[in-house]
Motif scaffolding. Structure first.
Motif, PDB file in Angstrom:
ATOM      1  N   ASP A  68       5.794  -2.943 -15.060  1.00  0.00           N
ATOM      2  CA  ASP A  68       6.260  -3.976 -15.976  1.00  0.00           C
ATOM      3  C   ASP A  68       6.962  -5.108 -15.232  1.00  0.00           C
ATOM      4  OD1 ASP A  68       5.252  -2.762 -18.251  1.00  0.00           O
ATOM      5  OD2 ASP A  68       7.049  -1.553 -18.559  1.00  0.00           O
ATOM      6  N   GLY A  69       7.358  -4.857 -13.994  1.00  0.00           N
ATOM      7  CA  GLY A  69       7.918  -5.893 -13.141  1.00  0.00           C
ATOM      8  C   GLY A  69       6.846  -6.494 -12.250  1.00  0.00           C
ATOM      9  N   VAL A  70       7.236  -6.831 -11.015  1.00  0.00           N
ATOM     10  CA  VAL A  70       6.313  -7.408 -10.037  1.00  0.00           C
ATOM     11  C   VAL A  70       6.286  -6.516  -8.806  1.00  0.00           C
ATOM     12  CG1 VAL A  70       5.824  -9.400  -8.556  1.00  0.00           C
ATOM     13  CG2 VAL A  70       6.792  -9.761 -10.838  1.00  0.00           C
ATOM     14  N   LEU A  71       5.086  -6.178  -8.348  1.00  0.00           N
ATOM     15  CA  LEU A  71       4.904  -5.499  -7.059  1.00  0.00           C
ATOM     16  C   LEU A  71       4.289  -6.485  -6.086  1.00  0.00           C
ATOM     17  CD1 LEU A  71       3.358  -2.011  -7.977  1.00  0.00           C
ATOM     18  CD2 LEU A  71       5.742  -2.750  -8.092  1.00  0.00           C
ATOM     19  N   MET A  72       4.757  -6.452  -4.815  1.00  0.00           N
ATOM     20  CA  MET A  72       4.138  -7.326  -3.826  1.00  0.00           C
ATOM     21  C   MET A  72       4.260  -6.718  -2.441  1.00  0.00           C
ATOM     22  SD  MET A  72       6.804 -10.490  -3.463  1.00  0.00           S
ATOM     23  CE  MET A  72       8.373 -10.294  -2.615  1.00  0.00           C
ATOM     24  N   PRO A  73       3.314  -7.081  -1.540  1.00  0.00           N
ATOM     25  CA  PRO A  73       3.362  -6.601  -0.164  1.00  0.00           C
ATOM     26  C   PRO A  73       4.188  -7.545   0.707  1.00  0.00           C
ATOM     27  CG  PRO A  73       1.356  -7.833  -0.512  1.00  0.00           C
ATOM     28  CD  PRO A  73       2.094  -7.868  -1.812  1.00  0.00           C
ATOM     29  N   PRO A  74       4.403  -7.195   1.990  1.00  0.00           N
ATOM     30  CA  PRO A  74       5.038  -8.129   2.913  1.00  0.00           C
ATOM     31  C   PRO A  74       4.261  -9.440   2.969  1.00  0.00           C
ATOM     32  CG  PRO A  74       4.912  -5.939   3.876  1.00  0.00           C
ATOM     33  CD  PRO A  74       4.116  -5.899   2.612  1.00  0.00           C
ATOM     34  N   ASN A  75       4.963 -10.512   3.289  1.00  0.00           N
ATOM     35  CA  ASN A  75       4.387 -11.842   3.200  1.00  0.00           C
ATOM     36  C   ASN A  75       3.638 -12.211   4.481  1.00  0.00           C
ATOM     37  OD1 ASN A  75       3.774 -14.364   2.228  1.00  0.00           O
ATOM     38  ND2 ASN A  75       5.748 -15.261   2.764  1.00  0.00           N
ATOM     39  N   GLY A  76       2.321 -11.937   4.487  1.00  0.00           N
ATOM     40  CA  GLY A  76       1.461 -12.405   5.559  1.00  0.00           C
ATOM     41  C   GLY A  76       1.345 -11.451   6.735  1.00  0.00           C
ATOM     42  N   PRO A  77       0.368 -11.718   7.640  1.00  0.00           N
ATOM     43  CA  PRO A  77       0.093 -10.821   8.767  1.00  0.00           C
ATOM     44  C   PRO A  77       1.287 -10.634   9.692  1.00  0.00           C
ATOM     45  CG  PRO A  77      -1.659 -12.450   8.498  1.00  0.00           C
ATOM     46  CD  PRO A  77      -0.561 -12.857   7.585  1.00  0.00           C
ATOM     47  N   ASP A  78       2.091 -11.668   9.914  1.00  0.00           N
ATOM     48  CA  ASP A  78       3.204 -11.571  10.857  1.00  0.00           C
ATOM     49  C   ASP A  78       4.291 -10.630  10.372  1.00  0.00           C
ATOM     50  OD1 ASP A  78       1.877 -13.351  12.474  1.00  0.00           O
ATOM     51  OD2 ASP A  78       2.997 -15.109  11.777  1.00  0.00           O
ATOM     52  N   ASN A  79       4.412 -10.448   9.070  1.00  0.00           N
ATOM     53  CA  ASN A  79       5.438  -9.559   8.518  1.00  0.00           C
ATOM     54  C   ASN A  79       4.902  -8.173   8.176  1.00  0.00           C
ATOM     55  OD1 ASN A  79       7.671 -11.453   8.451  1.00  0.00           O
ATOM     56  ND2 ASN A  79       6.539 -12.537   6.855  1.00  0.00           N
ATOM     57  N   TRP A  80       3.619  -7.948   8.423  1.00  0.00           N
ATOM     58  CA  TRP A  80       3.027  -6.653   8.115  1.00  0.00           C
ATOM     59  C   TRP A  80       3.484  -5.630   9.156  1.00  0.00           C
ATOM     60  CZ3 TRP A  80       0.374  -6.379   3.631  1.00  0.00           C
ATOM     61  CH2 TRP A  80      -0.324  -5.211   3.346  1.00  0.00           C
ATOM     62  N   PRO A  81       3.995  -4.482   8.742  1.00  0.00           N
ATOM     63  CA  PRO A  81       4.447  -3.489   9.729  1.00  0.00           C
ATOM     64  C   PRO A  81       3.329  -3.115  10.702  1.00  0.00           C
ATOM     65  CG  PRO A  81       5.225  -2.905   7.542  1.00  0.00           C
ATOM     66  CD  PRO A  81       4.283  -4.059   7.353  1.00  0.00           C
ATOM     67  N   LYS A  82       3.675  -3.032  11.978  1.00  0.00           N
ATOM     68  CA  LYS A  82       2.671  -2.778  13.018  1.00  0.00           C
ATOM     69  C   LYS A  82       1.967  -1.444  12.823  1.00  0.00           C
ATOM     70  CE  LYS A  82       3.811  -6.572  15.161  1.00  0.00           C
ATOM     71  NZ  LYS A  82       2.916  -7.757  15.114  1.00  0.00           N
ATOM     72  N   THR A  83       2.686  -0.470  12.259  1.00  0.00           N
ATOM     73  CA  THR A  83       2.101   0.870  12.107  1.00  0.00           C
ATOM     74  C   THR A  83       1.255   1.014  10.851  1.00  0.00           C
ATOM     75  OG1 THR A  83       4.141   1.608  11.027  1.00  0.00           O
ATOM     76  CG2 THR A  83       3.970   1.940  13.410  1.00  0.00           C
ATOM     77  N   ASP A  84       1.249  -0.007   9.969  1.00  0.00           N
ATOM     78  CA  ASP A  84       0.507   0.083   8.712  1.00  0.00           C
ATOM     79  C   ASP A  84      -0.924  -0.422   8.872  1.00  0.00           C
ATOM     80  OD1 ASP A  84       2.755   1.048   7.552  1.00  0.00           O
ATOM     81  OD2 ASP A  84       3.084  -0.627   6.175  1.00  0.00           O
ATOM     82  N   SER A  85      -1.826   0.151   8.093  1.00  0.00           N
ATOM     83  CA  SER A  85      -3.207  -0.318   8.075  1.00  0.00           C
ATOM     84  C   SER A  85      -3.268  -1.726   7.505  1.00  0.00           C
ATOM     85  CB  SER A  85      -4.064   0.609   7.219  1.00  0.00           C
ATOM     86  OG  SER A  85      -5.334   0.033   6.978  1.00  0.00           O
TER      87      SER A  85
END
Length: 495
Positions: free
Chosen positions: A162-179
């Protein structure tokens, strides 16, 4: 006389008593029990981030519910099994004890703090009980890194946003260990619903600008380099799924992807991303059977709906599409692979301001077949390539001619009307030299130019079929009957 008066008094009393009973009985009302998933009043509960971990609020949140009756399912010419409706049991009531508010598991909801662990903890608890609800409340924004929500779980699990879900903002902020190929993954689940009145935001703009994306390099070219971009929502190896009511937008790549699933109901979604956002298919399915997509609005930078290999019994109805690349079957047969698609119906759709309308696209050199396809009651509004079969599909300019192809047969176009972008002919059937398209049926097809008065002639190559009514523009290039022979490679492996 006294005896008569006594008898009269008793008779009047009995009549009045009888009338009173009748009136009482007429005021009785019967109340149906609340169905599982029926909306109820949301809590006024608004926990602060410092609240201790506790049970859910005293009232469960509203759970969106698809209709208690199955939506109408169009049968393709070969009468496939009906697409399942919402698999949840409407006879049970939702218990407040089964609602797991992510705030109670430590979520902050400020759009900056990583709330992944709180969602994982709420999921674990909800997964273990029947009809559990993972709840992301409204008026909050939750940042989640790439997460796999896996099963098996107890039946009736609901993930309500019912709220907002979002991922990290852009490739530079994507965790290195995440797909970097996927964000929210739902894996090995049965009888699960993703719903709510909220938004799933993809923060895709930085991903779209990667130089490896189509036409991002100099002079419209692309550059080499890492190009992985996450699909926003992926369902993998799951069954009896419902996705409804959500706003899904600005995905880095595909908005929704279903792979290896069976029994999928998708309805009342709003999917959107900019017209020039690359590879942002709205809904993509592959190796997935018994799918219903209903009453949704999709505007994006690629196909509204794309149907890959291994799909059958797919019903699409009441979808508004565009701007986009249209509704596509394919591409199929890439790298000489085998592809089988059967029993697909698209009905009561609107396609507007799009590069393609209804399309079947296959690579040369493939094998398998596309059969039992019906496009009916489709309104076109300023669409290039309104009706297209392209068996020479190639994403580059370096594709060589091949002798084999995916066999396309039993394709029906009925009541396809509207306007086309005059840069391309409205009807384009480019079929394989060795594996022609057969049994194409045209009925009530009327396509006129959006601008100007000149009507372009359709293009046909090695395409066989009939016109049940006069087509506008006339499609004289469609050959009668059928070819003398069809290449063997066109039918391998599809039953």
């Amino acid at each position: 006389m006294e005896m008569f008066r006594g008898f009269l008094f008793i008779s009047i009393a009995m009549i009045l008593f009888s009338l009173n009973l009748s009136n009482v009985e007429g005021r009785i009302h019967y109340h149906k029990k609340q169905k599982k998933g029926s909306p109820v009043e949301p809590p006024t509960y608004a926990p602060s981030p410092d609240d201790p971990v506790s049970q859910s609020p005293s009232y469960p949140p509203p759970v969106s519910q698809s209709p208690s009756y199955p939506p109408p399912v169009s049968q393709s010419p070969n009468d496939p099994p009906a697409v399942p409706s919402n698999p949840s049991d409407p006879g049970n009531t939702t218990s407040e004890d089964c609602v797991f508010d992510v705030m109670a598991f430590g979520a902050v909801g400020d759009g900056c703090t990583d709330d992944s662990a709180a969602f994982a903890a709420a999921w674990k608890e909800a997964c273990a009980v029947e009809s559990g609800v993972v709840w992301a409340p409204s008026n909050l924004t939750f940042l989640i890194t790439s997460t796999i929500f896996s099963g098996p779980c107890k039946p009736g699990l609901v993930f309500q946003v019912d709220g907002v879900l979002m991922p990290p903002n852009g490739p530079d902020n994507w965790p290195k260990t995440d797909s970097k190929k996927q964000w929210l993954v739902f894996y090995r689940l049965d009888d699960m619903t993703l719903t709510g009145s909220g938004t799933i935001e993809g923060n895709g703009d930085q991903w779209w600008e990667l130089p490896c994306k189509p036409h991002r390099g100099p002079n419209g070219s692309t550059k080499p380099g890492p190009c992985d971009s996450p699909a926003m929502i992926r369902f993998f190896m799951s069954s009896n799924l419902v996705v409804s009511g959500l706003r899904i937008q600005n995905s880095p790549m595909f908005h929704m992807k279903f792979d290896g699933c069976e029994g999928v109901l998708i309805e009342k979604l709003s999917i959107s991303s900019p017209k020039l956002s690359p590879n942002t298919d709205g809904i993509h399915i592959e190796n997935t059977k018994s799918v219903g997509i209903y009453d949704s609005v999709i505007a994006n930078g690629d196909d509204c709906i794309s149907i890959g290999p291994g799909c059958s019994n797919v019903n699409i109805e009441g979808v508004t599409c565009g701007p986009s690349h249209g509704i596509s079957i394919g591409s199929l047969g890439v790298h000489n692979s085998q592809a089988c698609v059967s029993n697909v119906t698209v009905r009561n759709a609107i396609i507007k301001n799009s590069d393609n309308g209804v399309r079947i696209k296959t690579w040369q050199g493939g094998a398998g077949s596309v059969t039992g396809i019906s496009f009916e009651n489709v309104q076109m509004d300023n669409v290039r390539n309104c009706v297209i079969i392209d068996q020479y599909y190639c994403s580059t300019k370096a594709c060589q001619n091949e002798t084999s192809g995916v066999y396309v047969t039993d394709v029906s176009y009925k009541n396809i009307k509207g306007t086309y972008d005059v840069r391309n002919p409205p009807i384009h059937f480019a079929c394989s030299d060795t594996v022609p398209c057969t049994n194409i049926t045209m009925s009530e097809v009327e396509l006129l130019p959006e601008e100007g008065e000149l009507v372009d002639d359709p293009f046909c190559w090695n395409a066989y079929g009939i016109q049940e009514t006069v087509t506008i523009p006339p499609i004289d290039c469609l050959q009668d009957g059928g070819p003398e022979a069809i290449g063997e490679s066109g039918t391998y492996g599809c039953y």
